[in-house]
Structure formats: C-alpha cells, structure tokens
Design a protein around this motif. Structure first.
Motif, mmCIF file in Angstrom:
data_model
loop_
_atom_site.group_PDB
_atom_site.id
_atom_site.type_symbol
_atom_site.label_atom_id
_atom_site.label_comp_id
_atom_site.label_asym_id
_atom_site.label_seq_id
_atom_site.Cartn_x
_atom_site.Cartn_y
_atom_site.Cartn_z
ATOM 1 N N MET A 3 -2.478 4.744 -13.023
ATOM 2 C CA MET A 3 -3.860 5.208 -13.024
ATOM 3 C C MET A 3 -4.326 5.416 -11.592
ATOM 4 S SD MET A 3 -7.281 3.588 -14.824
ATOM 5 C CE MET A 3 -6.719 4.007 -16.466
ATOM 6 N N GLY A 4 -5.134 6.449 -11.386
ATOM 7 C CA GLY A 4 -5.689 6.729 -10.070
ATOM 8 C C GLY A 4 -6.829 5.793 -9.732
ATOM 9 N N GLY A 5 -7.255 5.885 -8.476
ATOM 10 C CA GLY A 5 -8.353 5.054 -8.005
ATOM 11 C C GLY A 5 -9.676 5.790 -8.032
ATOM 12 N N ALA A 6 -10.751 5.019 -8.125
ATOM 13 C CA ALA A 6 -12.093 5.616 -8.203
ATOM 14 C C ALA A 6 -12.531 6.225 -6.888
ATOM 15 C CB ALA A 6 -13.099 4.550 -8.655
ATOM 16 N N ASP A 7 -11.949 5.789 -5.752
ATOM 17 C CA ASP A 7 -12.414 6.262 -4.447
ATOM 18 C C ASP A 7 -12.116 7.725 -4.198
ATOM 19 O OD1 ASP A 7 -13.356 3.768 -3.909
ATOM 20 O OD2 ASP A 7 -11.639 3.135 -2.704
ATOM 21 N N GLY B 135 -5.964 8.339 -17.492
ATOM 22 C CA GLY B 135 -7.074 7.648 -18.164
ATOM 23 C C GLY B 135 -8.265 7.441 -17.260
ATOM 24 N N GLY B 136 -9.352 6.843 -17.828
ATOM 25 C CA GLY B 136 -10.560 6.517 -17.067
ATOM 26 C C GLY B 136 -11.679 7.495 -17.329
ATOM 27 N N THR B 137 -12.950 7.031 -17.325
ATOM 28 C CA THR B 137 -14.078 7.913 -17.628
ATOM 29 C C THR B 137 -15.334 7.557 -16.842
ATOM 30 O OG1 THR B 137 -14.669 6.493 -19.484
ATOM 31 C CG2 THR B 137 -13.290 8.403 -19.951
ATOM 32 N N PRO B 138 -15.300 7.379 -15.528
ATOM 33 C CA PRO B 138 -16.553 7.151 -14.807
ATOM 34 C C PRO B 138 -17.321 8.450 -14.594
ATOM 35 C CG PRO B 138 -14.708 7.050 -13.304
ATOM 36 C CD PRO B 138 -14.141 7.254 -14.670
ATOM 37 N N THR B 139 -18.560 8.390 -14.200
ATOM 38 C CA THR B 139 -19.410 9.557 -14.003
ATOM 39 C C THR B 139 -19.930 9.584 -12.569
ATOM 40 O OG1 THR B 139 -20.074 9.483 -16.299
ATOM 41 C CG2 THR B 139 -21.462 10.740 -14.814
ATOM 42 N N LEU B 140 -19.836 10.749 -11.933
ATOM 43 C CA LEU B 140 -20.273 10.887 -10.547
ATOM 44 C C LEU B 140 -21.383 11.928 -10.448
ATOM 45 C CD1 LEU B 140 -16.768 10.806 -8.832
ATOM 46 C CD2 LEU B 140 -18.287 8.897 -9.336
ATOM 47 N N ASP B 141 -21.962 12.045 -9.234
ATOM 48 C CA ASP B 141 -23.102 12.936 -9.048
ATOM 49 C C ASP B 141 -22.785 14.035 -8.045
ATOM 50 O OD1 ASP B 141 -22.884 11.375 -6.833
ATOM 51 O OD2 ASP B 141 -24.976 10.681 -6.821
ATOM 52 N N ARG B 142 -21.561 14.501 -8.021
ATOM 53 C CA ARG B 142 -21.175 15.553 -7.105
ATOM 54 C C ARG B 142 -20.113 16.411 -7.776
ATOM 55 N NH1 ARG B 142 -16.309 13.780 -5.696
ATOM 56 N NH2 ARG B 142 -15.932 11.548 -5.975
ATOM 57 N N ALA B 143 -19.728 17.520 -7.177
ATOM 58 C CA ALA B 143 -18.705 18.399 -7.716
ATOM 59 C C ALA B 143 -17.613 18.586 -6.680
ATOM 60 C CB ALA B 143 -19.304 19.750 -8.095
ATOM 61 N N THR B 144 -16.349 18.526 -7.131
ATOM 62 C CA THR B 144 -15.205 18.677 -6.243
ATOM 63 C C THR B 144 -14.887 20.157 -6.074
ATOM 64 O OG1 THR B 144 -14.290 16.549 -6.889
ATOM 65 C CG2 THR B 144 -12.763 18.146 -5.957
ATOM 66 N N HIS C 168 -0.918 -5.380 -15.538
ATOM 67 C CA HIS C 168 -2.362 -5.128 -15.492
ATOM 68 C C HIS C 168 -2.931 -4.758 -16.861
ATOM 69 C CE1 HIS C 168 -2.614 -5.335 -11.093
ATOM 70 N NE2 HIS C 168 -1.468 -4.680 -11.058
ATOM 71 N N LYS C 169 -2.058 -4.815 -17.911
ATOM 72 C CA LYS C 169 -2.498 -4.453 -19.264
ATOM 73 C C LYS C 169 -3.191 -3.088 -19.244
ATOM 74 C CE LYS C 169 -2.982 -9.208 -20.939
ATOM 75 N NZ LYS C 169 -2.383 -9.837 -19.762
ATOM 76 N N LEU C 170 -2.497 -2.109 -18.664
ATOM 77 C CA LEU C 170 -3.110 -0.815 -18.378
ATOM 78 C C LEU C 170 -2.126 0.298 -18.741
ATOM 79 C CD1 LEU C 170 -5.701 0.413 -17.142
ATOM 80 C CD2 LEU C 170 -4.541 0.414 -14.946
#
Length: 848
Positions: A326-330, A345-354, A376-378
């Motif tokens: 899995m990738g990192g949030a940074d 995987g993963g589903t956080p929400t950000l306020d910018r566009a890449t 890491h049970k991941l």
C-alpha cells in the motif's frame, strides 16, 4: 479473479456463439477453477435511456428532501415530451445527463416500473443509481451522472454495457499469472487453439538519463523498478464509461481517473502499479528495508510502525509506501470531486488536484511482500499478486500502458525521461527428457506434442531426446521437470488420462495394527454401536468433571502452542471426553437410546522433553534423524472407547426391552479383546469416572506381566451430573495397542467337534466380598483341557439360607474332548477338580 467475457473477447477471437458456460467448461478442462458464471442484466428489460434533467422542483412538505423533475428523454417515450419523475437523490442538478428507466421496464431483481403517484405527484419512471441497475458500487452513493457529451435518448443498456457474462475464477497460488486478463486470455487461447493478442506487446522506449531519479538499495527485494512521469493532467478529466464499467465488472470501485487507470492496467496485465503526486515527492525515490520502529501513514489513514524486514519505498523524508502492499498518504494522488484509492487500497479525501504524477511499476520478491501484508494485517490487490508471482518483464509495458491512457484520457504529456533499474538475472532453464510427461501420465504423448504444449505455455524449447526448456517470465511456479510434465498433461486434458488400477505387490497390505483397528470397528458396529470420531482437543477442567485424582497420569497433557480454541488448549489423554460430549448432544436432541464408539490416538507427554530436529529438504532424512524427530513427539497409543445410555434392547411385541447397564460395557470390552486374540481378565476395580461398585478393571498379560489396559462399567452419578449425561450412563475404554501386544494375532476360527458335549452345572457359595472373576478363574484352571466353556448364569443372595454376607454363584461348565466321547466319570472328575481348586483359592463350597 472476475473476468468479463466482453473484455476477454478483446484478446481472443472466441466464436460468437460461445457463452460463458462454454468458456467455463474449457477453462476447467485446462485446470482453472472457474467457480461460477454470473449473467449480468439477464433479468433487465428496457426501455432504459439517457435523459437530460430540465427542471427540478423541491418538495418541502415531507420528512425527507424530495425532488420533482422533468427530464428530456428524446423520442424514447414515444411523445418527445419531458418525462415527469419524482426522485429523492441530491447529487445531480438541472442540465445533468442521467439514466432514466421508463414505465414498462423491469430492473434487476424483478422490480417492474410503472407510473405511480407518490408524494402528491405522479412519477412516470425513475432516475437510476448504479446499485439499482446491478452495476455495483461506483463510489457516488447516488444517481449516475453521465458525461455532458452523452446523447439524449441513447439506449443506456448498450451505453453502460449492462448485459454481460462474468467468470469468477478461484486462482490457486501456482497460477498467479491468471490474476490478470492477459493470463486468463492466454489460457483461453490455448484451450480453444486460437491466437492471443497479447496486451503487453507495446513499443516501450528504452531507459535514459532524464527519468525521475531512483535508487534501489535492496536488489534482492526489488529486482526491477520502472518510473515514468506524466505532466499536465486535467483536473476535470473523468474516467470514461467503458473504463469504469470494466472495473465494476471485475469487482473494483471506480475512484478517479489516475487511480482507475492504474487499477485497470493491473487487471489487464497483472502488474500492480502505484502513482505518486510528483509535487509531493521530495528527492530521489528509493527502495530499501525499513529501519526498526519507523513510522508510515498508509492510504487507509493508519499510522503503522514498521519492521526491519519490511520493504519500503522512500524519498528524502523517509518511507512513502509499503512496497507491493500500500502507498503512503504523504504522496497520494488527489482529485477534488471524489475520494481516492489505487490498486493497493485506501480511501482518504484531499482538497487539491494532482496535475503531474510519477508512475511506478516494480517487481518485488514475493516472500517479503507476503510477510509484510500479514505482519500489518493489510492485504491488498497488489500484495495478492506479488505473493503469487508477477511477470517481471511486464513492468515496463505496464508503465507504458499507464502513461498512454493518462495521455489519452487526462490530456497529459508524457515526459521523455524513462527510469529503469534491472538487477542482473538469467532466464530459468530446465532440462527434461522428451518422454518424461509420458512416464508421469502413463500416456504416449510423443515429442511433438510435448514441445507444442510447452510452447503454448510460453516456453522456449530446444533439443531432441533431451529438451532444454526456458521457462517464461510469468511462470515462476515452473521449477522442475514434473511441473513441465503437469503442464503437458493438463493441456492434453486430465479427462483423457486412462484409468489404470495399480498392481500392489504381494505382502504389502495393511499392517497388523491397521487390521486390528478395522476388525474392532466392525465388531462394535455389528454389536449396535455407531462410530463417532471427535476432535482430539480437551480443556483441563474436564479432568475435574471426570473425578480424576490430582496425581492421575491422565492429567499430564501435551499443550498446544497455537490452539484452535482457548478453552481446549491440550491434546486428549482419553477418548471419553469427546464421546461423552457426543452422547450428551444426541440425548439433548431427542436421541435417548445411544451407543457410540471411537478408535483413535491419545497423547501422553514423555518423561524427557526433547526439541524437534529440523529435517533437511534437499535429501531424504536419515534413519537417525527420523528417530530423533519421533523421540521429540509425545507417545500416541491407539485407544478404543464406547459409551451407551438408554435402552439397549427395545420393547416390542417380542417382549420387554432392557436398559443398558455396566455388563454391556464389559461385553463391549470382551468383544474388542476377542478381535485382538487376547485373553481379557475382568475383575472388580475402581477408577476415576466409574461407579466404585459397578466398575470392572480390565487387564491382559504382556510378556508374562499382567498389565491393566482399561476399565468398563457404569459412570459415577457425580460424573453424570457434572457432564449433564443421562442417568446410568455406561462407558468402556481400552488401550488397543496393549491388546495387540497381548494377543495372538488374527483370531483363529474354532474347530467344530463331532463329539457330543457333556454339561455339568455347579453352584458355589462364597463370601460376598469374593469377586466372581476369581471363582471363575479357579474353576477354569481346575477343570483342565477338557473344559470348552464356562458361563455364570445365576447369582443368588439369601441370608436365611446361605448365611449373612454369603452369595451363591451358579456356573454352567461344558466339557468336550476333540478325539472321543467323554464318559460320565471323566466329566465328573473334571468338575470335581474345578470345584476343589475353587474351594482352595476362594473358600467356595458346594451349595447344599
């Protein structure tokens, strides 16, 4: 792996008449586990069209927000007039293109659509969400909003590809390449004998010095790393319908364009990818082992403490991703209107566009990836593929395919720089005799067939009698000649293998222990007992419930390091706990007349505890090594046990029934001993769970020494209460291995004498404390060789006639000689001799 048939047809020109069931049969014949075929849209009936929302009126007199909409559906409704529809969703606005189902249609699940009055308005149809159409989760939790350029009135069934067949394949660990459309298409093409359009055959530019800087510090953990950069991504670009639908059919949720593209390429080629926001990556991208205790916040928002064995992706700040997991949030890709994830995987929400990304396509060692995911049970889609083996040579093609799609769909620009790290390695080559598959299968395939099948798998094959086979990069499971033989056999068809019964050599049948085990089971089953195997796990509290003494050897148990159940952490030392539990369950479910038996191992710790030796895997262990391993194991004698309760003989027109009692348990023990050819000594005893006055101690003579091998009788009322058993429950348990040692092998059938039998009855008066078994043993010894059988048929107690504390035992003695008819004097002499010895040993006297 979910495989849409429409997608599969892009790589293999299947006949138009072939259905999902046909393809399933072919793939199963080729060795793939196709569990089911799902028919999408099978119960969907139109009209289902594209509409444009003209007006929205908010209805505010209800508990929840309701909207009354007019929708332009073109000529689909037959009039061209706007369609009036009531809808409760809030994620669309006037001017949006939506999917409209008109009256007369039927949605998945048999939901018929008709005009109906609701919330004070008449709704002529429905504006649809993805769930209502059986499309799966699209991440919006609301109405489907189509791209603005979609034509009004267009058939939405065709537009959204709602009718399809999806094959659900359970991919085994050795077929990791089939976790991709490319791999399944290769198997399909081989099964049908058709050419494959390999999606990995792309023009890929070579590496140059202008690519994003990458440093791989652990080439054993990461032997290939490709990096490409795409800039100028449009923040308004969205995944096209064909892309999102393929993801949904494959079981994945569309998220955003950049993420959807990486997931799509992973499904297509089997190569997991990761995209980094280049503006958030600081300095060189590195691959190394984590430092013990390092921290990383992954895309699921969880901060994780890393282990020194974890393989990580880094920049100048430290870890920015768990390699292959899995990738990192940074460095997460951001897209303003939607939540995000990627193939890991993963589903956080950000306020910018890449607007610019670095695409990573790497190949990692399966072992550290598997260990990291479990540590890491991941588990993620990426880790599932890396664990099973990913084609290392597909990394560059996967990166190129991702770049091409981002340029095409997001208006990006591919930078000229290409970074590619490749650790030196050589192709895996095997040598195999051309007739080896023939010997394995027992079928004469011939060299030409073997070569052709191996080439279909992707191997390069050279040679005549000895074939030199270069294994394809996507088949890491092909490691020895037998693997290659298996490929030939499965492609030729397992169903075509002839059925040939083996010819067992003489003298190599069942062992004496196995034969005794089977005879014992047959004897007890013939006596009306039902076999009830149980798990060999117990909790130590059962010994208290059975009333065992604190120093009883049965309390010494072998503890399990990783028990299945914390309440049963030890291995059994007796078969009774499991059997009595089975009896209790049957009685509780209404079966009150129960007779059960079990033969199985019990486990007793050795006096000296030894550590188990680690056996070699590159050769056969020596006899000394095997003996050392056996010495570290607990003793595991085989026991036989039986329990019974309720009626032993049922009542009926033939007469009254009879309840089970202690004598039935003793008789079961006698039956087992007879099968072992052992002479069982039965005498009064007292042990643990048995009633002290209704317990028989069972013994045999082994090598001249008498040895107690078990007990039989009625259970103690306290034990019956503790375990919730029926009243007067009886039980028997014997050491079957000890009986085998005491026995004479397979019991011999008795000879049938043609001479008549002489019967003599005798009634002996003895003290009430004298066991009947002692009297019987004396009579048997005193009667000598002429005694054929001895049976106790009456026990009589009467203080007035016999005296206080005295009892009468009546026996029937049968005498017979194998070579002559006995005279009365001979039979009487044998009888008198038996009575005399019984009187001498037990004080028995003839009853007056």
């Amino acid at each position: 792996m979910r495989v849409p048939l429409s997608w599969l047809r892009e790589y293999v020109d299947l006949p138009a008449t072939e259905t999902g069931r046909d393809v399933q049969a072919k793939l199963i014949s080729a060795g793939l586990e196709v569990e089911s075929v799902e028919h999408l849209g099978a119960d969907l009936k139109g009209p289902l069209v594209v509409g444009r929302v003209l007006t929205i009126e908010e209805l505010e007199d209800f508990k929840k927000p309701i909207r009354f909409c007019t929708v332009d559906v073109g000529q689909a409704n037959g009039t061209g007039e706007p369609q009036e529809i009531v809808c409760g969703a809030r994620n669309f606005a006037a001017g949006d293109k939506v999917v409209v189902v008109l009256p007369g249609a039927v949605l998945p699940g048999g939901f018929a659509i008709a005009a109906r009055k609701t919330y004070g308005k008449v709704s002529h149809g429905m504006i649809c969400s993805s769930d209502e159409l059986g499309m799966g989760d699209d991440g919006t939790k609301g109405i489907i909003v189509l791209p603005p350029e979609t034509e009004v009135g267009k058939d939405a069934v065709e537009l959204l590809e709602l009718v399809d067949e999806v094959l659900d394949i359970a991919v085994t660990p050795d077929r990791g390449y089939c976790l991709s459309m490319r791999g399944v298409a290769r198997e399909t093409a081989t099964a049908y004998g058709l050419p494959l359009r390999d999606p990995a055959l792309l023009d890929v530019p070579g590496p140059n010095a202008f690519g994003y800087p990458v440093k791989v510090s652990d080439p054993l953990g990461c032997d290939r790393f490709t990096a490409r950069t795409v800039t100028g991504l449009s923040p308004d670009a969205r995944s096209p319908i064909w892309l999102t639908r393929r993801l949904q059919k494959a079981g994945m949720r569309p998220v955003s364009l950049a993420v959807d593209v990486t997931n799509y390429v992973m499904l297509e080629l089997g190569q997991p990818l990761h995209a980094y926001d280049r503006s958030l990556v600081q300095g060189t991208i590195g691959v190394r082992r984590a430092e013990q205790g390092e921290k990383l916040t992954t895309l699921d928002g969880v901060q994780r403490t890393l282990d020194a064995e974890d393989l990580v992706i880094t920049d100048e700040r430290g870890p920015i991703g768990l390699a292959g997991v899995m990738g990192g949030a940074d460095t997460e890709i951001a897209d303003l209107p939607q939540s995000r994830t990627d193939s890991t995987g993963g589903t956080p929400t950000l306020d910018r566009a890449t607007s610019e990304v670095v695409v990573e396509a790497a190949h990692f060692d399966p072992v550290p990836i598997a260990r990291t995911a479990r540590r890491h049970k991941l588990s993620s889609e990426a880790s599932r593929r890396f664990e099973r083996g990913v084609d290392p040579q597909a990394a560059a093609a996967a990166a190129q395919r991702t770049v091409d799609l981002l340029v095409l769909l997001a208006g990006g620009t591919a930078e000229a720089g290409v970074t590619e790290f490749v650790a030196p390695s050589a192709p895996h080559t095997l040598t195999i005799p051309a007739d080896h598959p023939d010997k394995v299968a027992g079928v004469a395939y011939g060299r030409e067939t073997v070569v052709r099948r191996l080439q279909q798998v992707g191997c390069d094959v050279y040679g005549q009698d000895e074939l030199i086979v270069t294994v394809p990069s996507w088949r890491p499971d092909l490691t020895d000649p037998n693997d290659l033989a298996e490929e030939v056999i499965r492609l030729e068809g397992y169903e075509n293998l002839p059925v040939t019964l083996p010819r067992p050599p003489a003298g190599r049948g069942l062992t004496s222990r196995q034969r005794l085990h089977r005879r014992t089971g047959r004897a007890l089953a013939g006596a009306g007992y039902v076999e009830a195997p149980n798990y060999p796990f117990v909790g130590e509290q059962i010994f208290d419930q059975l009333g065992l003494d604190a120093d009883d050897p049965a309390r010494r148990v072998v503890k399990l390091t990783n028990p299945l159940n914390d309440e049963e952490p030890a291995l059994r030392t007796s078969l009774l706990p499991g059997l009595l539990g089975a009896l209790r369950r049957n009685d509780g479910r209404g079966s009150h007349d129960v007779a059960l038996f079990e033969t199985g191992l019990v486990f007793k710790p050795r006096e000296e505890q030894r550590a188990a030796v680690r056996l070699p895997v590159d050769r056969r262990p020596t006899d000394e090594e095997l003996a050392g391993l056996d010495a570290a194991l607990p003793d595991q004698p085989r026991h036989v046990a039986a329990v019974l309760a309720g009626a032993r003989e049922q009542a009926g027109w033939w007469g009254a029934g009879r309840p089970a009692d202690w004598a039935d348990a003793v008789e079961a023990a006698r039956s087992v001993a007879a099968e072992a050819g052992a002479e069982l000594v039965v005498r009064q005893g007292q042990y643990g769970p048995w009633h002290p006055g209704r317990c028989a101690e069972l013994a045999v003579t082994v090598d001249g020494t008498e040895r107690v091998v078990g007990h039989a009788g009625e259970l103690h009322p306290r034990v019956v209460k503790n375990l919730g058993l029926p009243a007067r429950t009886c039980a028997m348990e014997l050491d079957l291995d000890a009986l085998e040692q005491a026995g004479e092998g397979t019991p011999q059938a008795p000879g049938i004498s043609t001479f008549p039998v002489a019967t003599q009855d005798v009634a002996l008066v003895v003290d009430g404390s004298v066991p009947a078994a002692d009297v019987e043993a004396a009579l048997r010894e005193g009667a000598g060789e002429l005694l054929e059988s001895l049976r106790l048929f009456d026990v009589y107690e009467n203080a007035e006639q016999l005296g206080e504390g005295r009892k009468s035992l009546a026996y029937a003695l049968r005498f017979r000689a194998p070579d002559r008819t006995l005279t009365v004097d001979e039979a009487s002499a044998a009888r008198e001799s038996a009575v005399a010895l019984a009187g001498e040993r037990t004080g028995a006297t003839l009853r007056g």
